[in-house]
Each structure stands twice: as C-alpha cells, then as structure tokens.
Design an enzyme around this catalytic site. Structure first.
Site, PDB file in Angstrom:
ATOM      1  N   ASN A  12       0.862  -1.176  -0.010  1.00 26.84           N
ATOM      2  CA  ASN A  12      -0.095  -0.115   0.061  1.00 26.84           C
ATOM      3  C   ASN A  12       0.823   1.250  -0.123  1.00 26.84           C
ATOM      4  O   ASN A  12       1.347   1.738   0.830  1.00 26.84           O
ATOM      5  CB  ASN A  12      -1.113   0.032   1.255  1.00 26.84           C
ATOM      6  CG  ASN A  12      -1.791   1.243   1.503  1.00 26.84           C
ATOM      7  OD1 ASN A  12      -1.769   1.943   0.463  1.00 26.84           O
ATOM      8  ND2 ASN A  12      -2.278   1.348   2.550  1.00 26.84           N
ATOM      9  N   TRP A  13       0.979   1.751  -1.279  1.00 29.23           N
ATOM     10  CA  TRP A  13       2.053   2.981  -1.190  1.00 29.23           C
ATOM     11  C   TRP A  13       1.315   4.130  -0.711  1.00 29.23           C
ATOM     12  O   TRP A  13       1.998   5.338  -0.661  1.00 29.23           O
ATOM     13  CB  TRP A  13       2.319   3.051  -2.980  1.00 29.23           C
ATOM     14  CG  TRP A  13       3.201   2.205  -3.352  1.00 29.23           C
ATOM     15  CD1 TRP A  13       3.856   1.152  -2.723  1.00 29.23           C
ATOM     16  CD2 TRP A  13       3.861   2.289  -4.685  1.00 29.23           C
ATOM     17  NE1 TRP A  13       4.413   0.489  -3.438  1.00 29.23           N
ATOM     18  CE2 TRP A  13       4.497   1.026  -4.781  1.00 29.23           C
ATOM     19  CE3 TRP A  13       3.656   3.116  -5.839  1.00 29.23           C
ATOM     20  CZ2 TRP A  13       5.308   0.736  -6.077  1.00 29.23           C
ATOM     21  CZ3 TRP A  13       4.535   2.613  -6.797  1.00 29.23           C
ATOM     22  CH2 TRP A  13       5.176   1.769  -7.116  1.00 29.23           C
ATOM     23  N   LYS A  14      -0.121   4.264  -0.355  1.00 31.31           N
ATOM     24  CA  LYS A  14      -0.587   5.306   0.215  1.00 31.31           C
ATOM     25  C   LYS A  14      -0.420   6.765  -0.714  1.00 31.31           C
ATOM     26  O   LYS A  14      -0.375   6.669  -1.854  1.00 31.31           O
ATOM     27  CB  LYS A  14      -0.180   5.777   1.558  1.00 31.31           C
ATOM     28  CG  LYS A  14      -0.331   4.359   2.328  1.00 31.31           C
ATOM     29  CD  LYS A  14      -0.272   4.628   3.939  1.00 31.31           C
ATOM     30  CE  LYS A  14      -0.281   3.101   4.628  1.00 31.31           C
ATOM     31  NZ  LYS A  14      -0.223   3.280   6.084  1.00 31.31           N
ATOM     32  N   GLU A  32      -7.267   4.702   7.593  1.00 31.85           N
ATOM     33  CA  GLU A  32      -6.781   6.221   7.259  1.00 31.85           C
ATOM     34  C   GLU A  32      -8.005   6.812   6.454  1.00 31.85           C
ATOM     35  O   GLU A  32      -8.220   8.003   6.728  1.00 31.85           O
ATOM     36  CB  GLU A  32      -5.599   6.331   6.492  1.00 31.85           C
ATOM     37  CG  GLU A  32      -4.308   6.056   7.293  1.00 31.85           C
ATOM     38  CD  GLU A  32      -3.185   5.538   6.594  1.00 31.85           C
ATOM     39  OE1 GLU A  32      -3.013   5.468   5.443  1.00 31.85           O
ATOM     40  OE2 GLU A  32      -2.117   5.062   7.453  1.00 31.85           O
ATOM     41  N   GLU A  51      -5.781  -5.012  10.432  1.00 32.47           N
ATOM     42  CA  GLU A  51      -4.936  -3.974  10.582  1.00 32.47           C
ATOM     43  C   GLU A  51      -5.338  -3.154  11.715  1.00 32.47           C
ATOM     44  O   GLU A  51      -6.018  -2.175  11.663  1.00 32.47           O
ATOM     45  CB  GLU A  51      -4.761  -3.092   9.347  1.00 32.47           C
ATOM     46  CG  GLU A  51      -4.243  -3.725   8.178  1.00 32.47           C
ATOM     47  CD  GLU A  51      -3.887  -2.560   7.259  1.00 32.47           C
ATOM     48  OE1 GLU A  51      -2.555  -2.756   6.965  1.00 32.47           O
ATOM     49  OE2 GLU A  51      -4.349  -1.568   6.940  1.00 32.47           O
ATOM     50  N   GLY A  58       2.025   2.283  10.768  1.00 31.96           N
ATOM     51  CA  GLY A  58       2.766   3.338  10.723  1.00 31.96           C
ATOM     52  C   GLY A  58       3.541   3.995  11.892  1.00 31.96           C
ATOM     53  O   GLY A  58       4.300   4.878  11.978  1.00 31.96           O
ATOM     54  N   SER A  86       2.940  -2.082  10.341  1.00 29.23           N
ATOM     55  CA  SER A  86       4.429  -2.044  10.809  1.00 29.23           C
ATOM     56  C   SER A  86       5.112  -3.323  10.421  1.00 29.23           C
ATOM     57  O   SER A  86       6.120  -3.805  11.189  1.00 29.23           O
ATOM     58  CB  SER A  86       4.595  -1.573  12.220  1.00 29.23           C
ATOM     59  OG  SER A  86       4.132  -0.124  12.460  1.00 29.23           O
ATOM     60  N   GLY A  92       3.035  -1.177   4.465  1.00 27.38           N
ATOM     61  CA  GLY A  92       2.660   0.330   4.000  1.00 27.38           C
ATOM     62  C   GLY A  92       4.199   0.831   3.682  1.00 27.38           C
ATOM     63  O   GLY A  92       4.664   0.717   2.674  1.00 27.38           O
ATOM     64  N   GLY A  93       4.550   1.270   4.876  1.00 29.19           N
ATOM     65  CA  GLY A  93       5.934   2.198   4.727  1.00 29.19           C
ATOM     66  C   GLY A  93       6.980   1.510   4.164  1.00 29.19           C
ATOM     67  O   GLY A  93       7.863   2.086   3.276  1.00 29.19           O
TER      68      GLY A  93
HETATM   69  P1  PGA Z   1       2.555   0.474   7.497  1.00 28.30           P
HETATM   70  O1  PGA Z   1       0.912   0.621   7.022  1.00 28.30           O
HETATM   71  O2  PGA Z   1       3.088  -0.837   7.066  1.00 28.30           O
HETATM   72  O3  PGA Z   1       3.203   1.648   7.312  1.00 28.30           O
HETATM   73  O4  PGA Z   1       2.250   0.179   9.364  1.00 28.30           O
HETATM   74  C1  PGA Z   1       0.035  -0.565   6.941  1.00 28.30           C
HETATM   75  C2  PGA Z   1      -1.193  -0.195   6.283  1.00 28.30           C
HETATM   76  O5  PGA Z   1      -1.724   1.100   6.400  1.00 28.30           O
HETATM   77  O6  PGA Z   1      -1.539  -0.970   5.470  1.00 28.30           O
END
Ligand code: PGA
Length: 252
Positions: A8-10, A97, A169, A175, A215, A236-237
């Site tokens: 997930n690149w957001k 989010e 999640e 994050g 995370s 994500g990150g």
């Molecule tokens: P993260 O994000 O790996 O940066 O914690 C995960 C997500 O929001 O899907």
C-alpha cells in the site's frame, strides 16, 4: 491458498519517475517469487504507467480506494469500473486512514465491497481496533461489528467468487513501528474465521484470505506467516523501499 503480499503505497511517491523506478526494481526480482501473489496498490494516477511496467511480470495492481457509486456526478471520485482497463483487479476498502481522515462509515464500506464484488474486483477489506478500543479490550467486538456491517447483504456466493481478502490492521500498529503480537494476530485470525463460519459456512474459508498489516518489516514478516496462520501481509511504509519489500516477499 498462495501467499499474498500487498503493497500500500498510500500518497507516495510524489513523482511518477520514482513510482516507475520502484515498480521496475520490484519487477526485476519477480521471477524469484512467481509462486507468491504480489499486489501493488499505487496512487490512481500511476496505474497506467505501472500497468505497462508490470505487464507479464505476474505482479498485480490494486487500488487504494474506490467510490461507492459506479458512475455519475461525483466530482473527484474514481469508479471501480475505471480500474479494469488498467488490469487493476483488487481494491483496498475501508482502510483505517480512510475511516479516520475521510470519515468513511461501515455503511459506505459495505456499499463499496458490494460494488467491487459485483464488478469482479477483489476487495481487500481492512478491519481493526484503535488504541482506545484495544485498551478497553474491545478488539473482537470492534472486528465483529466492522466485518458484519461490511458484509451486510453479501451472499456466500459473492464472497466465494470474489476471493475476498480480509486485512486485520490494528490502527495503533499502522505506521508506528509498534507491530502487533503474532499470538494476538493468531487469535484474531481464528476469531475472523469463526465469524465467517457464523455468517456463512465453513466452505467460504477456502476462498477467503486473511492477511495482517501494521508496521510489518523484513524482520517480522515471516513470524506472522509462521505463528499467526495468516495467508499474507499488507505492507505500507516498508513497501516504498524496494530492497526491504523484496526481502519481505522472499522471507515468507
Ligand atoms: P505500515 O502501513 O506498514 O506503514 O504500518 C500498513 C497499512 O496502512 O496498510
């Protein structure tokens, strides 16, 4: 069921060139992980370019969101129907989010899941408790309510045909570097499975994938696969660092 790794690149990266480089770097390794299902969810504006880059790589594309209506006067929104031309057959729905910053409700999430299933786009449905709910021991209650409402009026056949992915999640883990305890993820995984049996039957379990997100790093990825019984991970990150992301794929 194969192992699934979702990136997930957001709202990243800011430049198309960077997005192209990231996709190209991951693609270069794709022959090594052909038996795993890797799904990249970039911002919408990069889909066209990434479709070209990832063609024939086996790496799939997903959206980070869809709108609850198929078409019409909804300024700024993207229809699930627009995704297919970009070979984009997955969509993250109900990410925390979006629930937080865009005030998405369980009802809207339910509409989106229904529409995605109707249009043959696999929903990656995100559920999870926040910090306060965790402290109040309400995790299972929150999950039950989020899942039950997201799947409202959705039949067993729709679930099976769509290959639904449920992403656990926990909001407090996203994050923050504060990833969930694999044992807790195991009990959540079992809880979700039991709930799916209650809502549908045992047969759906063969078709529904449960993944963990929050995370995840190259150090923790394999632990969740081995100790929590999940089918995959939502990253994500760390998915923005090609080397680390590739390590995650290779490690599971
Ligand atoms: P993260 O994000 O790996 O940066 O914690 C995960 C997500 O929001 O899907």
């Amino acid at each position: 069921m194969g192992k699934i790794i979702i990136a997930n690149w957001k709202e990243n990266p800011i430049k198309l060139k960077e997005a192209e480089k990231l996709a190209t770097d991951i693609k270069q390794k794709s022959a090594d992980f052909s038996e795993k299902e890797v799904i990249i969810c970039p911002p919408f504006v990069y889909l066209s370019s990434l479709k070209e880059i990832l063609a024939d790589s086996g790496i799939k594309l997903g959206a980070q969101n869809i709108f609850a209506e198929m078409q019409g006067a909804y300024t700024g929104e993207i229809s699930v129907g627009m995704l297919q031309d970009f070979d984009c057959n997955y969509a993250i729905i109900g990410h925390s989010e979006r629930r937080k910053y865009f005030r998405e409700t369980n009802e809207e999430i339910n509409q989106k899941v229904k529409l995605a299933m109707k249009e043959k786009v696999t929903p990656i449905l995100c559920v999870g408790e926040d910090q306060i709910e965790k402290e109040n021991d309400q995790t299972m209650q929150v999950l039950e309510s989020q899942l039950t409402s997201a799947l409202n009026e959705i039949t067993e056949k729709m679930v099976i045909n769509s290959g639904l992915i449920v992403a656990y999640e926990p909001v407090w883990a996203i994050g923050t570097g504060n990833n969930a305890d694999p044992e807790v993820v195991l009990s959540v995984n079992i809880f979700i499975k039991k709930l799916l049996i209650k809502l549908y039957n045992r047969a759906v379990l063969k078709k529904v994938n449960i993944v963990y997100g929050g995370s995840v790093t190259s150090k923790t990825a394999s632990v969740y696969m081995e100790e929590s019984g999940v089918n995959g991970l939502l990253v994500g990150g760390v998915s923005l660092k090609s080397n680390e992301f590739i390590k995650i794929i290779e490690s599971i």
